[in-house]
Design a protein around this motif. Structure first.
Motif, PDB file in Angstrom:
ATOM      1  N   GLU A 178      39.596  47.341  40.565  1.00  0.00           N
ATOM      2  CA  GLU A 178      40.469  46.586  40.914  1.00  0.00           C
ATOM      3  C   GLU A 178      39.658  46.018  42.959  1.00  0.00           C
ATOM      4  O   GLU A 178      38.438  46.504  42.603  1.00  0.00           O
ATOM      5  CB  GLU A 178      40.972  47.556  42.449  1.00  0.00           C
ATOM      6  N   VAL A 179      39.797  44.707  43.028  1.00  0.00           N
ATOM      7  CA  VAL A 179      38.989  44.292  43.716  1.00  0.00           C
ATOM      8  C   VAL A 179      39.666  43.950  45.145  1.00  0.00           C
ATOM      9  O   VAL A 179      40.287  43.031  44.915  1.00  0.00           O
ATOM     10  CB  VAL A 179      38.339  43.255  42.717  1.00  0.00           C
ATOM     11  N   ASP A 180      38.962  44.228  46.431  1.00  0.00           N
ATOM     12  CA  ASP A 180      39.440  43.819  47.558  1.00  0.00           C
ATOM     13  C   ASP A 180      39.445  42.415  47.928  1.00  0.00           C
ATOM     14  O   ASP A 180      38.079  41.538  47.768  1.00  0.00           O
ATOM     15  CB  ASP A 180      38.631  43.876  48.743  1.00  0.00           C
ATOM     16  N   VAL A 181      40.103  41.091  47.728  1.00  0.00           N
ATOM     17  CA  VAL A 181      40.011  39.663  48.535  1.00  0.00           C
ATOM     18  C   VAL A 181      40.383  39.301  49.703  1.00  0.00           C
ATOM     19  O   VAL A 181      40.970  40.095  50.962  1.00  0.00           O
ATOM     20  CB  VAL A 181      40.714  39.135  47.060  1.00  0.00           C
ATOM     21  N   ASN A 182      39.332  38.260  50.462  1.00  0.00           N
ATOM     22  CA  ASN A 182      39.615  37.547  51.432  1.00  0.00           C
ATOM     23  C   ASN A 182      39.966  36.776  51.940  1.00  0.00           C
ATOM     24  O   ASN A 182      38.913  35.635  51.595  1.00  0.00           O
ATOM     25  CB  ASN A 182      38.033  38.328  52.216  1.00  0.00           C
ATOM     26  N   ASN A 183      41.248  36.008  51.485  1.00  0.00           N
ATOM     27  CA  ASN A 183      41.906  35.662  52.202  1.00  0.00           C
ATOM     28  C   ASN A 183      41.258  33.617  51.051  1.00  0.00           C
ATOM     29  O   ASN A 183      40.824  33.191  51.333  1.00  0.00           O
ATOM     30  CB  ASN A 183      41.602  34.245  53.370  1.00  0.00           C
ATOM     31  N   ASP A 184      41.540  34.070  49.795  1.00  0.00           N
ATOM     32  CA  ASP A 184      40.529  33.171  48.744  1.00  0.00           C
ATOM     33  C   ASP A 184      42.670  32.478  48.672  1.00  0.00           C
ATOM     34  O   ASP A 184      42.428  33.021  46.883  1.00  0.00           O
ATOM     35  CB  ASP A 184      40.031  33.276  48.176  1.00  0.00           C
ATOM     36  N   GLU A 185      42.745  31.868  49.001  1.00  0.00           N
ATOM     37  CA  GLU A 185      44.051  31.470  48.045  1.00  0.00           C
ATOM     38  C   GLU A 185      43.302  30.536  46.132  1.00  0.00           C
ATOM     39  O   GLU A 185      44.512  30.443  46.034  1.00  0.00           O
ATOM     40  CB  GLU A 185      45.062  30.670  49.130  1.00  0.00           C
ATOM     41  N   LYS A 186      42.736  30.013  46.864  1.00  0.00           N
ATOM     42  CA  LYS A 186      42.573  28.013  45.741  1.00  0.00           C
ATOM     43  C   LYS A 186      42.421  29.777  44.799  1.00  0.00           C
ATOM     44  O   LYS A 186      42.863  29.239  43.503  1.00  0.00           O
ATOM     45  CB  LYS A 186      42.108  27.746  47.056  1.00  0.00           C
ATOM     46  N   ALA A 187      41.663  30.942  44.891  1.00  0.00           N
ATOM     47  CA  ALA A 187      40.978  31.642  43.556  1.00  0.00           C
ATOM     48  C   ALA A 187      42.179  32.001  42.893  1.00  0.00           C
ATOM     49  O   ALA A 187      42.543  32.436  41.823  1.00  0.00           O
ATOM     50  CB  ALA A 187      40.059  31.925  44.104  1.00  0.00           C
ATOM     51  N   ILE A 188      42.668  32.478  44.317  1.00  0.00           N
ATOM     52  CA  ILE A 188      44.237  33.195  43.437  1.00  0.00           C
ATOM     53  C   ILE A 188      45.038  32.079  42.029  1.00  0.00           C
ATOM     54  O   ILE A 188      45.604  32.607  41.414  1.00  0.00           O
ATOM     55  CB  ILE A 188      44.523  34.013  44.997  1.00  0.00           C
ATOM     56  N   ILE A 189      45.009  30.826  42.982  1.00  0.00           N
ATOM     57  CA  ILE A 189      46.387  30.003  42.037  1.00  0.00           C
ATOM     58  C   ILE A 189      45.855  29.903  40.945  1.00  0.00           C
ATOM     59  O   ILE A 189      46.063  29.452  40.087  1.00  0.00           O
ATOM     60  CB  ILE A 189      46.605  29.058  43.223  1.00  0.00           C
ATOM     61  N   THR A 190      43.945  29.516  40.820  1.00  0.00           N
ATOM     62  CA  THR A 190      43.561  29.744  39.377  1.00  0.00           C
ATOM     63  C   THR A 190      43.759  30.832  38.814  1.00  0.00           C
ATOM     64  O   THR A 190      43.586  30.417  37.663  1.00  0.00           O
ATOM     65  CB  THR A 190      41.613  28.969  39.953  1.00  0.00           C
ATOM     66  N   LEU A 191      42.994  31.750  39.344  1.00  0.00           N
ATOM     67  CA  LEU A 191      43.280  32.785  38.506  1.00  0.00           C
ATOM     68  C   LEU A 191      45.187  32.882  37.634  1.00  0.00           C
ATOM     69  O   LEU A 191      45.229  33.458  36.734  1.00  0.00           O
ATOM     70  CB  LEU A 191      43.263  34.315  39.642  1.00  0.00           C
ATOM     71  N   VAL A 192      46.186  32.976  37.812  1.00  0.00           N
ATOM     72  CA  VAL A 192      47.467  32.748  37.943  1.00  0.00           C
ATOM     73  C   VAL A 192      47.812  31.237  36.624  1.00  0.00           C
ATOM     74  O   VAL A 192      48.293  31.486  35.867  1.00  0.00           O
ATOM     75  CB  VAL A 192      48.329  32.454  39.074  1.00  0.00           C
ATOM     76  N   ASP A 193      47.218  29.980  36.704  1.00  0.00           N
ATOM     77  CA  ASP A 193      46.743  29.386  36.090  1.00  0.00           C
ATOM     78  C   ASP A 193      46.580  29.324  35.594  1.00  0.00           C
ATOM     79  O   ASP A 193      47.212  29.291  33.705  1.00  0.00           O
ATOM     80  CB  ASP A 193      46.669  27.684  36.697  1.00  0.00           C
ATOM     81  N   ASP A 194      44.851  30.095  35.281  1.00  0.00           N
ATOM     82  CA  ASP A 194      44.436  30.563  33.537  1.00  0.00           C
ATOM     83  C   ASP A 194      45.027  31.232  33.114  1.00  0.00           C
ATOM     84  O   ASP A 194      45.025  31.495  31.780  1.00  0.00           O
ATOM     85  CB  ASP A 194      42.924  30.257  34.559  1.00  0.00           C
ATOM     86  N   ASN A 195      45.582  32.383  33.734  1.00  0.00           N
ATOM     87  CA  ASN A 195      46.242  34.030  32.640  1.00  0.00           C
ATOM     88  C   ASN A 195      47.914  33.953  32.280  1.00  0.00           C
ATOM     89  O   ASN A 195      47.880  35.003  32.090  1.00  0.00           O
ATOM     90  CB  ASN A 195      45.274  34.469  33.671  1.00  0.00           C
ATOM     91  N   GLU A 196      48.458  33.363  33.389  1.00  0.00           N
ATOM     92  CA  GLU A 196      49.896  33.711  33.375  1.00  0.00           C
ATOM     93  C   GLU A 196      50.453  33.799  31.226  1.00  0.00           C
ATOM     94  O   GLU A 196      51.007  33.960  31.444  1.00  0.00           O
ATOM     95  CB  GLU A 196      50.475  32.802  34.330  1.00  0.00           C
ATOM     96  N   HIS A 197      49.996  32.264  31.106  1.00  0.00           N
ATOM     97  CA  HIS A 197      50.360  32.283  29.217  1.00  0.00           C
ATOM     98  C   HIS A 197      49.587  33.647  28.900  1.00  0.00           C
ATOM     99  O   HIS A 197      49.234  33.662  27.363  1.00  0.00           O
ATOM    100  CB  HIS A 197      50.332  30.896  29.255  1.00  0.00           C
ATOM    101  N   LEU A 198      48.598  34.458  28.645  1.00  0.00           N
ATOM    102  CA  LEU A 198      48.118  35.103  28.093  1.00  0.00           C
ATOM    103  C   LEU A 198      48.059  36.384  28.715  1.00  0.00           C
ATOM    104  O   LEU A 198      47.706  37.170  28.030  1.00  0.00           O
ATOM    105  CB  LEU A 198      46.912  34.661  28.678  1.00  0.00           C
ATOM    106  N   VAL A 199      48.521  37.243  29.681  1.00  0.00           N
ATOM    107  CA  VAL A 199      48.808  38.771  30.207  1.00  0.00           C
ATOM    108  C   VAL A 199      50.180  39.073  29.403  1.00  0.00           C
ATOM    109  O   VAL A 199      50.610  38.544  28.882  1.00  0.00           O
ATOM    110  CB  VAL A 199      49.311  38.569  31.472  1.00  0.00           C
ATOM    111  N   VAL A 200      50.125  40.014  28.771  1.00  0.00           N
ATOM    112  CA  VAL A 200      50.668  41.069  28.288  1.00  0.00           C
ATOM    113  C   VAL A 200      50.633  42.253  28.927  1.00  0.00           C
ATOM    114  O   VAL A 200      49.846  43.148  29.567  1.00  0.00           O
ATOM    115  CB  VAL A 200      50.114  41.551  26.645  1.00  0.00           C
ATOM    116  N   ALA A 201      51.823  43.430  29.281  1.00  0.00           N
ATOM    117  CA  ALA A 201      51.762  44.106  29.702  1.00  0.00           C
ATOM    118  C   ALA A 201      51.240  45.169  30.042  1.00  0.00           C
ATOM    119  O   ALA A 201      50.972  45.457  28.406  1.00  0.00           O
ATOM    120  CB  ALA A 201      53.510  44.687  30.674  1.00  0.00           C
ATOM    121  N   LYS A 202      50.539  45.940  30.564  1.00  0.00           N
ATOM    122  CA  LYS A 202      49.491  46.531  30.136  1.00  0.00           C
ATOM    123  C   LYS A 202      48.137  46.922  28.770  1.00  0.00           C
ATOM    124  O   LYS A 202      47.432  47.893  28.644  1.00  0.00           O
ATOM    125  CB  LYS A 202      50.253  48.512  30.085  1.00  0.00           C
TER     126      LYS A 202
END
Length: 301
Positions: free
Chosen positions: A219-243
């Motif tokens: 777990e990592v606390d983040v501080n209002n880094d909207e661009k980094a969060i969007i990039t994280l979603v874009d790069d991984n939404e097709h790779l994630v598998v629950a658990k």
């Protein structure tokens, strides 16, 4: 699916491993069964015996007939854990079956299917060269010429893109990111090293590593880094598998995370299953899933 059924018919569990699999700990087919067009596949994923009581299957048992025994590992028995898959060929649909909290095992399933297509279907044409058996190519039947092909097993995860977009639209509200990842200590040297370091850190010996796959969470606390969060979603939404490989996003004012894998289409149905030591037979799964075929297929429409 017919090829896998043919391959496993009257075969011993131990003979279903893929010899070309580079992993020390192998994957086996514990069962394949069909009912009303629904196929159930049970893979048995080998783990290191740790000297304690673990689930094992007899390597000499025929596919579909092995019964799980919980005991210390005996000669000829394979310690491991099951993963379950449902296949409906008429819909080109494949799904992982989560029973209680078993590991989905998609990576092992994909790897096994690729090796099976490459080495063990009836379309494989082999020849003897310098005392070694080599693959010359592939053909549909003896009526056709041998072709130089590269078999591959590929699937795409069906997703609900709305959920991923919700995280993007609220990226400025994310205050914490949770990373869940499964370390494949049998396949990946780096994962094995990381797991050994963790065991040392918490004061446990390597004998506690009872599985070839270990789940870790950060777990990592983040501080209002909207661009980094969007990039994280874009790069991984097709790779994630629950658990197995996932990211959770906790928004300000909330305590529960929004998991990126929640965009994966899922169905929750009741199956009438009876297992032995928590391991379920393919025939039982196929028969029960067939009765709820319509409910299962609604998720892929």
């Amino acid at each position: 699916m017919n090829e896998l059924v043919f391959f496993t018919k009257k075969k011993r569990l131990v003979d279903t491993k893929m010899l070309a699999d580079p992993n020390t700990l192998k994957t086996y087919v514990a069962g394949v069964s069909e009912d009303d067009g629904v196929y159930a596949i049970v893979l048995w994923n080998q783990v290191q015996g740790n000297g304690k009581s673990v689930n094992t299957l007899s390597g000499d048992a025929l596919v579909g007939e092995a019964r799980a025994e919980k005991s210390r590992v005996k000669k000829g028995y394979i310690p491991g854990f099951p993963t379950y898959f449902l296949v409906v060929p008429e819909k080109n649909a494949i799904g992982t079956l989560r029973v209680v909290d078993n590991v989905p095992g998609l990576d092992a399933f994909r790897r096994y299917c690729n090796l099976f297509l490459e080495n063990s279907t009836r379309g494989v044409v082999t020849a003897l060269q310098d005392g070694d058996v080599v693959i010359e190519g592939y053909r549909e039947s003896k009526k056709y010429d041998v072709q130089s092909l590269h078999p591959r097993f590929v699937f795409q995860v069906k997703r609900d893109t709305y959920r991923a977009q919700y995280i993007r639209d609220n990226a400025e509200k994310v205050r914490k990111v949770i990373r869940v990842r499964t370390l494949d200590v049998a396949k990946n040297t780096g994962d094995f090293t990381a797991w050994q370091q963790f065991l040392k850190l918490v004061g446990l010996s390597s004998s506690h590593a009872g599985r070839s796959e270990m789940r870790v969470k950060n777990e990592v606390d983040v501080n209002n880094d909207e661009k980094a969060i969007i990039t994280l979603v874009d790069d991984n939404e097709h790779l994630v598998v629950a658990k197995e490989n996932d990211f959770g996003f906790v928004f300000s004012g909330a305590s529960e995370p929004h998991w990126l894998s929640s965009a994966i289409c899922t169905a929750s149905v009741e199956l009438d299953l009876v297992g032995t030591n928590g391991v379920f037979a393919a025939s039982n799964i196929a028969a029960s899933a067939a009765l709820r075929k319509s409910a299962l297929l609604k998720t892929i429409k």
